[in-house]
Scaffold this motif. Structure first.
Motif, PDB file in Angstrom:
ATOM      1  N   SER A 235      -6.414 -59.562 -31.050  1.00  7.45           N
ATOM      2  CA  SER A 235      -5.895 -60.916 -30.918  1.00  7.45           C
ATOM      3  C   SER A 235      -6.783 -61.921 -31.634  1.00  7.45           C
TER       4      SER A 235
ATOM      5  N   TRP B 258       8.236 -54.252 -30.414  1.00  3.55           N
ATOM      6  CA  TRP B 258       7.750 -55.432 -31.149  1.00  3.55           C
ATOM      7  C   TRP B 258       6.683 -56.157 -30.329  1.00  3.55           C
TER       8      TRP B 258
ATOM      9  N   SER C 122       3.271 -55.669 -32.649  1.00  2.00           N
ATOM     10  CA  SER C 122       3.118 -56.641 -33.734  1.00  2.00           C
ATOM     11  C   SER C 122       2.175 -57.755 -33.329  1.00  2.00           C
ATOM     12  N   ARG C 123       1.765 -58.494 -34.321  1.00  2.00           N
ATOM     13  CA  ARG C 123       0.873 -59.627 -34.094  1.00  2.00           C
ATOM     14  C   ARG C 123       1.549 -60.677 -33.197  1.00  2.00           C
ATOM     15  N   ARG C 124       2.844 -60.952 -33.491  1.00  2.00           N
ATOM     16  CA  ARG C 124       3.571 -61.949 -32.700  1.00  2.00           C
ATOM     17  C   ARG C 124       3.679 -61.510 -31.240  1.00  2.00           C
TER      18      ARG C 124
ATOM     19  N   GLU D   7       0.588 -62.047 -29.550  1.00  2.00           N
ATOM     20  CA  GLU D   7       0.428 -63.466 -29.239  1.00  2.00           C
ATOM     21  C   GLU D   7       1.204 -63.828 -27.982  1.00  2.00           C
ATOM     22  N   ILE D   8       2.435 -63.314 -27.901  1.00  2.00           N
ATOM     23  CA  ILE D   8       3.259 -63.650 -26.743  1.00  2.00           C
ATOM     24  C   ILE D   8       2.615 -63.115 -25.472  1.00  2.00           C
TER      25      ILE D   8
ATOM     26  N   ILE E 258      -3.517 -69.243 -31.283  1.00  2.00           N
ATOM     27  CA  ILE E 258      -2.109 -68.993 -31.020  1.00  2.00           C
ATOM     28  C   ILE E 258      -1.456 -70.335 -30.707  1.00  2.00           C
TER      29      ILE E 258
ATOM     30  N   LYS F 203       4.851 -72.633 -31.619  1.00  4.03           N
ATOM     31  CA  LYS F 203       5.374 -71.619 -32.531  1.00  4.03           C
ATOM     32  C   LYS F 203       5.757 -70.369 -31.758  1.00  4.03           C
ATOM     33  N   THR F 204       4.852 -69.957 -30.868  1.00  2.00           N
ATOM     34  CA  THR F 204       5.152 -68.773 -30.072  1.00  2.00           C
ATOM     35  C   THR F 204       6.397 -69.011 -29.225  1.00  2.00           C
TER      36      THR F 204
ATOM     37  N   TYR G 112       9.348 -68.207 -31.220  1.00  2.00           N
ATOM     38  CA  TYR G 112       9.552 -66.754 -31.339  1.00  2.00           C
ATOM     39  C   TYR G 112      10.176 -66.179 -30.079  1.00  2.00           C
TER      40      TYR G 112
END
Lengths: 236, 294, 548
Positions: free
Chosen positions: A109, B160, B164-166, B169-170, B185, B189-190, B193
């Motif tokens: 992260s 996912w 994944s990076r997203r 982040e979530i 983060i 933006k998150t 998504y």
């Protein structure tokens, strides 16, 4: 040598409380700077102001030629991710961790740029070389780690990306002296080719001789060499 | 015997459709702290998107299905832009956010009613009309299609989220929003998504449900309430819990219809939910540590 | 002209004074007041954010301060007034600490006489809407008790009303119960239903419970609409006994229904006042959200109080349900619609959750939009939705929270502006100066700082050259100012010249400032003459001045 972080006339605070008073600070590429001061004199707030997490702030903050300081009075943290993307690696004080993620995911992260996300495996290996004890715990949720291990993860997370400025906020706070020293050693191992590092610490003795210069912080102002001798020379 | 298997398959089909909405509600709550009650609107919005695509662009069923998902994404992002982004860092966010999503669904439902009229619309069968017989149980292509497509969707989303990076982040934002912003983060933006992904899930369930039932400006209401109940039973914030709860409630629906009568489905369902919640207030899977304090 | 100004002539020269330069170049004159003015002026633009808030004050007399009107047998005054003395004129004045009763009085007075002053043309429609307003406002007041006072986020309020209305209506049709029993039976139904749905409320947190009750609402809707006994065919249950006599003229019937709803509203307001404002409401105010554990530790049994309020409200809602059945002679299914719940939420959010005036005014706004402006068509729902959006986007707690929100915003801005106005004026930070006992020292440091700032601007090659030539004697104005400042410095660390060997070796030392402690040597540099030593000492001081 160029200035990687240049702060001019920074004031910041929370509500009616003003913590940082018109602060100037210049940090050169490749420098390791220690900021020393007692509790409540604004070390953490300085970091938060750089990251845009204070309630209000004024003044200019330039990272590698890019202005990230702004005058704003609401929404702490609204722009932090953008600021961080300019190349800031913050290793926060205390327990700012994600309890449910495993050590591996937690380290990932920290890799917020696309390149570092691609190289994350290699980076992770490098960090595990520095923090030996984490190797065994790689798939353990961070919430189950001890305080020292958590701090290692938190610092490792900061090291994951190619940041321009690393900011470690009291890395040794609340840890056994031996572990704290080990953590500090690890911080000193970070290669500062195109970057600089600021370490905030209460204990001067821990930093002495290990960093390029030590700046004192008192009541929201810096005491001592607020800019290195080199830039002083340029000014005069 | 045959009857019961048939009912079970019915139950699973229903569970798949409502489970998608339930997982959407669950993810939105735990990642954003937003209690999104506008999934009913997103559902209808996606259904009408698919219907429009079928009418004006291309009648190919698979294309229509994907257009439904795309419309769901648009609907989700719309709700995010209207409600989540302006209110997310203000005081009383949870209650204001919830009422905001209700307002969006009120306005959106009325606009849909104005533009398409109250008449019900029907989407084409996506998976054809063929039948397969396995061990003297007849499975229609429609049911298999529903089950498979929703499982694919759910797997994709979970994958996912995991890799994944997203997704990272979530998940990071679910756990500690403050630390998340320190790691770079962006909450807003998150948020987009998350709402896009959950919107896609709602869109799929809308398309799947509208081919068997019908589509009207307020047809999303029942799936949303069912989805919310499932999410509640599974424990808000837990995808695994939501899946288990969806299956349990699907079976409950099938069995109640069979043995007691269709009218009592909701009664047994809520008795079940209340009993579970009285013993485990955070649902089946529950979240072990304290839920996010908004 | 300028050149002439930049030279200084020794005024004593004409008398042939010894020592000092006769004519030297010197920097142009600088006004020492400038820095004083600069420091004392605000450089930060002052934004007009005040804190004054206007309050009407009526005149008073010292003798009358304790002489007030009271509600008859109690000691309660009619309005909460306070006698104060005007700070400027010292006149006795009276202020009303709580003006809400005045607004309530006039608002309710308007509702009471509305039938007589409304325009004749659409009087019936308006009075019908007024009846709906009365009933919905009563329901919303009970709901406010549940959400605001008890802090239980229940969305099943309309379900309780609906269940009670359907059951009483059914009883009235099938058993022929008279109209006046319906609200009373409704109370029991409300109590029973309230007990059932209060059970999970003990275990579940706010929003979990909200979702659950949303489901319960749907459950009731499906159960009632599919059941034959409750008229699944006719869209509702009709034919209950009513208190509105069919033999009356239509206008009398409208009046009767309007005033009965008005009385219901008054009763609901009293209930609100006596639950929210009395002991049980105060107990719950001691246990606000997220501080329950603290309240519990202090001996507040908030859970019991919550359930009590919930049950009281449920009983009241049941009563309203029975009243509803008797009022409309029946009940339709739309009471269970999700739409009704959304409208109810719109009413209490727009007004402000947790306040009686918010519930009533919010209901008024929505009822006017929904029932009076019918010609707008479906557009009116979009308007309601936009109003809701506006409320949640910009207002923290609805219309009646605006005042508080504005005050908080103004305070925040004021504090921020004020905190940026603290400048680097003196040597001390505001925090430090509060710790200093001798406040003269604070001002002295501030003055000293200004003076040094000014003197720094005077230091230039000209005066250094002048001092080098003649360290003693009369000097130009600029140099003289600098030297006066140096001479006046405190004794500790003051530089002095030490003569090691007369006319040959001089060194610079610094005094300790403490009696009995010898001065310390500052540098090893040896000056050959006393004049050189004087100048060396001067340079040292200049350097200190420039660096400080």
């Amino acid at each position: 040598m160029s200035k990687i972080l240049e702060i001019k006339g920074l004031s910041a605070g929370y509500g009616s409380l003003r913590v940082i008073h018109d602060l100037d600070l210049i940090i050169e590429t490749g420098e390791r700077v220690g900021i020393v001061g007692l509790n409540g004199h604004g070390k953490t707030t300085l970091f938060y102001a750089i990251a845009g997490l204070t309630h209000w702030q004024r003044g200019s903050i330039i990272i590698d030629g890019k202005q990230i300081g702004r005058t704003r009075s609401q929404g702490p943290g609204r722009y932090t991710h953008l600021v961080v993307k300019e190349g800031l690696a913050i290793m926060p004080q205390g327990d700012e961790i994600f309890h449910g993620l495993t050590v591996e995911e937690h380290l990932d992260s920290g890799a917020f740029t696309p390149e570092s996300w691609k190289n994350r495996k290699q980076k992770r290996e490098e960090i595990l070389e520095i923090f030996e004890p984490l190797k065994k715990l790689i798939h353990t949720p961070v919430g189950r780690l001890s305080g020292g291990e958590r701090r290692m993860v938190s610092i490792g997370r900061g090291m994951m990306s190619e940041a321009k400025v690393y900011m470690a906020d009291e890395p040794t706070l609340g840890l056994a002296p031996k572990i704290g020293k080990g953590l500090l050693e690890a911080l000193l191992k970070i290669d500062l080719k195109n970057s600089a590092m600021i370490i905030a610490e209460q204990n001067v003795a821990l930093l002495e001789g290990k960093v390029d210069r030590i700046i004192g912080m008192h009541a929201g102002k810096l005491k001592g060499e607020a800019s290195s001798s080199l830039s002083m020379g340029l000014k005069n | 015997m045959n009857d019961i298997v048939f009912l079970l398959i019915n139950g699973i089909t229903v569970a798949c459709i409502y489970g998608l909405v339930a997982v959407a509600v669950s993810i939105t709550w735990s990642a954003l702290g937003l209690l999104n009650l506008s999934y009913g609107f997103i559902f209808s919005f996606a259904g009408y998107g698919a219907w429009l695509a079928e009418r004006h662009l291309w009648g190919e069923p698979i294309f229509v299905l994907f257009m439904g998902i795309a419309a769901g994404v648009v609907g989700g992002v719309l709700v995010c832009l209207l409600v989540f982004i302006p209110v997310h860092d203000k005081p009383n966010f949870t209650i204001r956010g919830m009422i905001g999503t209700l307002a969006v669904s009120l306005i959106g439902g009325q606009i849909l009613l104005q533009s398409f009229g109250p008449k019900a619309k029907l989407l084409p069968e996506f998976f054809g009309y063929s039948k397969i017989k396995i061990l003297d149980v007849t499975l229609t292509a429609d049911k298999i299609g529903v089950i498979i497509s929703s499982i694919i969707m759910l797997t994709l989303v979970v994958k996912w989220m995991k890799s994944s990076r997203r997704g990272l982040e979530i998940r990071a934002m679910m756990m500690n929003p403050h630390a998340a912003s320190i790691v770079g983060i962006g909450v807003r933006k998150t948020g987009i998504y998350v709402m896009a992904v959950t919107g896609a899930m709602t869109g799929l369930s809308a398309a799947l449900l509208s081919q068997t039932y019908y589509l009207s400006p307020f047809s999303g209401l029942t799936p949303m309430i069912k989805g919310v109940s499932i999410a509640l039973l599974g424990g808000l914030g837990s995808v695994r819990g939501a899946v288990i709860a969806a299956i349990i409630l699907g079976f409950n629906e099938a069995l109640t219809t069979k043995f007691i009568g269709g009218r009592y489905v909701l009664i047994t369902q809520f008795t079940l939910i209340i009993i579970v919640l009285i013993f485990r207030p955070r649902g089946i899977a529950g979240i072990l540590d304290k839920a996010r304090e908004a | 002209m300028t050149k002439k100004k930049n030279t200084w002539k020794n005024p004593l020269a004409i008398w042939g004074a010894k020592g000092g330069n006769y004519e030297v170049p010197t920097p142009p004159y600088k006004d020492p007041h400038d820095i004083w003015k600069k420091t004392n002026s605000y450089k930060v633009p002052i934004k007009k954010i005040g804190r004054f808030h206007y309050e009407y004050k009526s005149s008073n007399h010292g003798n009358k301060i304790w002489n007030r009107l009271r509600w008859w047998p109690t000691r309660r005054t009619i309005l909460w007034t306070k006698g104060v003395y005007n700070r400027k004129s010292l006149k006795a004045e009276k202020i009303r600490k709580d003006k809400r009763p005045i607004f309530w009085f006039f608002g309710l007075l308007f509702l009471a006489i509305a039938p007589f002053i409304l325009p004749e043309g659409n009087k019936t429609a308006l009075l019908t809407a007024g009846g709906i307003f009365g009933i919905y406002a009563s329901i919303n007041l009970c709901w406010t008790l549940i959400i605001g006072t008890a802090g239980i986020f229940s969305l099943a309020t309309y379900a309780i009303v609906g269940i009670s209305a359907f059951f009483t209506c059914w009883l009235s049709i099938n058993l022929g119960l008279p109209w006046w029993t319906l609200p009373l039976i409704g109370m029991f139904i409300g109590l029973g239903f309230g007990i059932i749905i209060a059970l999970p409320a003990l275990r579940l947190d706010g929003f979990y419970y909200g979702l659950l009750t949303l489901g319960l609402n749907e459950l009731c809707r499906v159960f009632i609409t599919t059941s034959k006994a409750f008229g699944s065919a006719s869209g509702g249950l009709f034919g209950a006994d009513t208190f509105i006599n069919q033999d009356w003229t239509p206008m009398t019937q409208t009046y009767a229904s309007y005033y009965s709803a008005f009385l219901l509203l008054i009763a609901a307001l009293f209930l609100f006042r006596f639950v929210d404002g009395k002991r049980i409401g105060r107990i719950l105010k001691l246990a606000p959200e997220k501080k329950e554990s603290f309240a519990e530790a202090s001996g507040v049994d908030y859970k019991r109080a919550r359930v009590t309020v919930f049950l009281i409200s449920s009983v009241a809602l049941g009563f309203i349900g029975g009243f509803y059945a008797a009022y409309y002679r029946g009940v339709a299914f739309n009471l269970f619609d999700f739409h009704t719940v959304v409208m109810g939420l719109a009413m209490i959010t727009i007004g402000g959750i947790g306040r009686s005036e918010g519930a009533v005014v919010g209901t008024l706004i929505i009822v006017i939009l929904d029932r009076v402006l019918i010609e707008l068509g479906p557009m009116r729902y979009i308007i309601i939705g936009v109003l809701m959006m506006f409320t949640i986007l910009f207002l923290r707690n609805g219309l009646f929270g605006i005042r508080k929100q504005f005050k908080e915003w103004r305070n925040k801005k004021k504090n921020e502006v004020r905190s940026t106005r603290v400048e680097r004026g003196g040597e001390m930070l505001p925090e430090q100066s509060t710790e200093m006992d001798n406040k003269d020292e604070v001002y002295r440091k501030r003055y000293d700082k200004m003076q040094r700032e000014f003197l720094k601007t005077l230091i230039c090659n000209e005066i250094i050259e002048e001092h080098k030539n003649k360290p003693l004697g009369q000097h130009s104005e600029a140099l003289e100012r600098v030297l006066y400042y140096f001479r006046r410095a405190a004794m500790n660390d003051k530089y002095v010249v030490k003569c090691e060997e007369p006319f040959k070796k001089y060194k610079i030392m610094a005094l300790s400032g403490v009696r009995g402690r010898s001065p310390r040597l500052v540098e090893d540099k040896v000056y050959p003459s006393v004049t050189d030593a004087y100048h060396g000492l001067f340079l040292r001081r200049v350097q200190d001045l420039m660096e400080a």
